[in-house]
Design an enzyme around this catalytic site. Structure first.
Site, PDB file in Angstrom:
ATOM      1  N   GLY A 139      37.268  47.929  10.089  1.00  0.00           N
ATOM      2  CA  GLY A 139      36.419  48.878   9.379  1.00  0.00           C
ATOM      3  C   GLY A 139      35.088  49.144  10.065  1.00  0.00           C
ATOM      4  CD  GLU A 384      27.549  55.354   0.602  1.00  0.00           C
ATOM      5  OE1 GLU A 384      27.776  54.161   0.289  1.00  0.00           O
ATOM      6  OE2 GLU A 384      28.023  55.894   1.607  1.00  0.00           O
ATOM      7  CG  HIS A 468      33.832  50.426  -0.854  1.00  0.00           C
ATOM      8  ND1 HIS A 468      32.727  50.733  -1.630  1.00  0.00           N
ATOM      9  CD2 HIS A 468      33.521  50.808   0.405  1.00  0.00           C
ATOM     10  CE1 HIS A 468      31.795  51.283  -0.860  1.00  0.00           C
ATOM     11  NE2 HIS A 468      32.258  51.357   0.372  1.00  0.00           N
ATOM     12  CG  ASN A 506      27.873  50.333   0.131  1.00  0.00           C
ATOM     13  OD1 ASN A 506      26.953  50.179  -0.666  1.00  0.00           O
ATOM     14  ND2 ASN A 506      28.244  51.494   0.565  1.00  0.00           N
TER      15      ASN A 506
END
Ligand code: FAE
Length: 524
Positions: A139, A384, A468, A506
């Site tokens: 990732g 975000e 996520h 996150n």
């Protein structure tokens, strides 16, 4: 071409490198029964931490990675392809990109690309899809780099209180330092045209009464300032996002994995997918693998033997591997929690128009630095401010919201792969929280949502994919509190599969921190 030759990768550093050469040249090391001390599956956050900690303690490690190594420039001189002109480097064995924002102002952002082992995968798992990075670094090659600390109360809700304490006090600070996090300089943020979009969204959020954060990142902000000055090749300021950054990004190959490989004790076998794991005798495991060429054909099916196996293939990869291995009989003592307690971390995306006359600017840095914290109180959502780096004035503020939710699903085997039991209605809880937060913001600002971003006219939010994925082999259920899988000595989970459903932030820092915690107890 598909061959079914079975090979065994040799042990030790020389052996492991020899194994790599054998695969590259197609010369199998048949009949080799050497047993590796440590095999790590996957080279993302969990895998990289495991390899680093083992090698720093003097242990040899073989890593198996499904994707390729991203260190060689293509014909255009770049390692990765950009967001506006993606090519075969963008998508994991697919022919068309499928980005989260599929169109803006009538511009279709999807593109046909060549077929190859590209860096971003969108895995459709039924009524929920998962984006994930594929390649050495997992990732960290594609993500936004946002490295937010979870709140103690969110960790304590999902994990045991003393685990939350240890994470917050010891392991998160350690991961933050080893990931080389930094934050943007205030003066640069306030003045540069590249963050006008963030300042616009920040000002709206403050007018609506929300708290605003400057979020840490592992992208090198000193490098970004040089990009802005025109003294170095641009990356974040050249629209590079989700398909890799050619510069400035301190992804895992530059931090944990780089340090691990520098010991000389770690070797990484690329384009090698672990398919099943089987216990062949007490404390000895066989990992069946598939090696692919750049056209996607399976060119080898080696068997790797190991005393200790660290599962770092990510929430989806690790869950798939463990379920297959349990149901296939190779690891039939794994417990019934394997494959369960999966969540999407409440990911919701949306765009809204800015108030009349307030612009976002045509220049947008791809590194998101502004977070709106509405976790306290009724909204229970962190958002975000995400970029839309299209080189035009869009007038849009775009957000990825992380809304608290307890909704979970299970993985089930489906042919060669897995699906999730997630039903669309399970996204409602997160969606309603994010909607309430942004309804309030729109009320205060006199603005409204965009309904032209997500492919379907009128669609305002996405709630059917996540960046996520969390869970599938959660700590304290499928494993003990030190990450060891119940039923087996020598099998450890080190990645996002360990974390239950939703952590309100996150996840990358938390995943690295949990892996650090697991490795402390392994090495003890
Ligand atoms: P991960 O990093 O996914 O690594 C798994 C590795 O295993 C990959 O390299 C796979 O190729 C490999 N693999 C999978 N299956 C196999 C197999 N069977 N055999 C061999 N190798 C295999 O796992 N998180 C944040 O905290 N901040 C962000 O800003 C952020 N933005 C994101 C943006 C995008 C576009 C995406 C896709 C994700 C984002 N994330 C973000 C999520 C974050 O990258 C993710 O939680 C972590 O990478 C998960 O770490 P793991 O170690 O669990």
């Amino acid at each position: 071409m598909t061959t079914t030759r079975r090979t065994v990768i040799r042990a030790g550093l020389a052996g492991a490198l020899g194994g790599a050469a054998a695969l590259a040249t197609g010369l199998p090391a048949s009949g080799d029964s050497t047993i590796h001390d440590n095999v790590v599956i996957g080279t993302g956050y969990g895998g990289a931490v495991a390899a680093y900690r083992l090698s720093a303690a003097g242990q040899r490690v073989l890593m198996l990675e499904m994707g390729q190594r991203w260190d060689t420039p293509g014909q255009d001189g770049n390692i990765f392809s950009g967001i506006l002109e993606p090519d075969e480097r963008a998508v994991w064995f697919g022919e068309r990109t499928d980005p989260p924002v599929s169109s803006v102002m009538g511009i279709d952002l999807r593109a046909d690309v060549g077929y190859g082992p590209g860096v971003l995968d969108k895995k459709n798992l039924g009524q929920m899809s998962v984006y994930r990075g594929i390649g050495v670094g997992g990732g960290s090659l594609v993500n936004g780099g946002i490295s937010l600390r979870p709140r103690h109360q969110d960790l304590a809700r999902e994990l045991r209180g003393n685990i939350a304490n240890r994470l917050i006090r010891t392991y998160i600070p350690r991961a933050e330092s080893r990931l080389q996090l930094n934050t943007i300089r205030d003066k640069f943020f306030e003045q540069t045209p590249w963050y006008q979009y963030s300042r616009t969204a920040r000002d709206s959020a403050i007018r609506a009464g929300f708290a605003v954060d400057s979020m840490p990142n592992f992208y090198d902000f000193a490098y970004m300032e040089q990009e802005a000055a025109g003294t170095v090749p641009a990356s974040a300021l050249a629209g590079e996002l989700i398909y890799g950054n050619n510069h400035g990004r301190r992804s895992l190959p530059f931090t944990y994995l780089g340090s691990a490989e520098a010991t000389g004790l770690v070797s990484i076998q690329t384009l090698t997918e672990a398919v099943t794991v089987k216990e062949v005798s007490r404390g000895v495991f066989e990992i069946s693998c598939r090696v692919r060429d750049h056209a996607g054909a399976v060119v080898d099916e080696p068997i790797v033997r190991a005393r200790r196996v660290f599962f770092g293939a990510g929430s989806v990869g690790t869950s798939e591997l463990l379920l297959r291995s349990r149901e296939g009989g190779g690891l039939n003592r794994l417990n019934s929690h394997v494959g369960r307690h999966w969540g999407a971390n409440g990911n919701i995306t949306l765009g809204r128009n800015n108030p009349d006359g307030i612009t976002t600017g045509e220049f947008q840095s791809t590194v998101s630095v502004t977070g709106i914290d509405a976790r306290q109180g009724r909204y229970k959502t962190y958002s975000e401010v995400a970029p839309l780096p299209l080189g035009i004035e869009t007038g849009i503020s775009y957000y990825l919201a992380i809304a608290q939710t307890r909704q979970t699903a299970d993985f089930v085997l489906d042919g060669d792969g897995v699906k999730l039991t997630w039903r669309a209605a399970q996204s409602h809880e997160a969606l309603e929280r994010a909607r309430a937060m942004f309804d309030h913001l729109n009320d205060v600002e006199g603005t409204d949502y965009r309904d032209d971003l997500f492919g379907t006219p009128g669609k305002i939010f996405t709630d059917d994919w996540t960046y996520h994925p969390l869970g599938g082999a959660t700590i304290g259920r499928a494993t003990d509190w030190s990450g060891k899988l119940h039923g087996y000595d020598g099998l450890y989970v080190v990645d996002g599969a360990l974390l239950p459903e939703s952590i309100g932030a996150n996840p990358l820092v938390t995943i690295a921190a949990v892996a650090e915690m697991v490795m402390d107890s392994v090495l003890r």
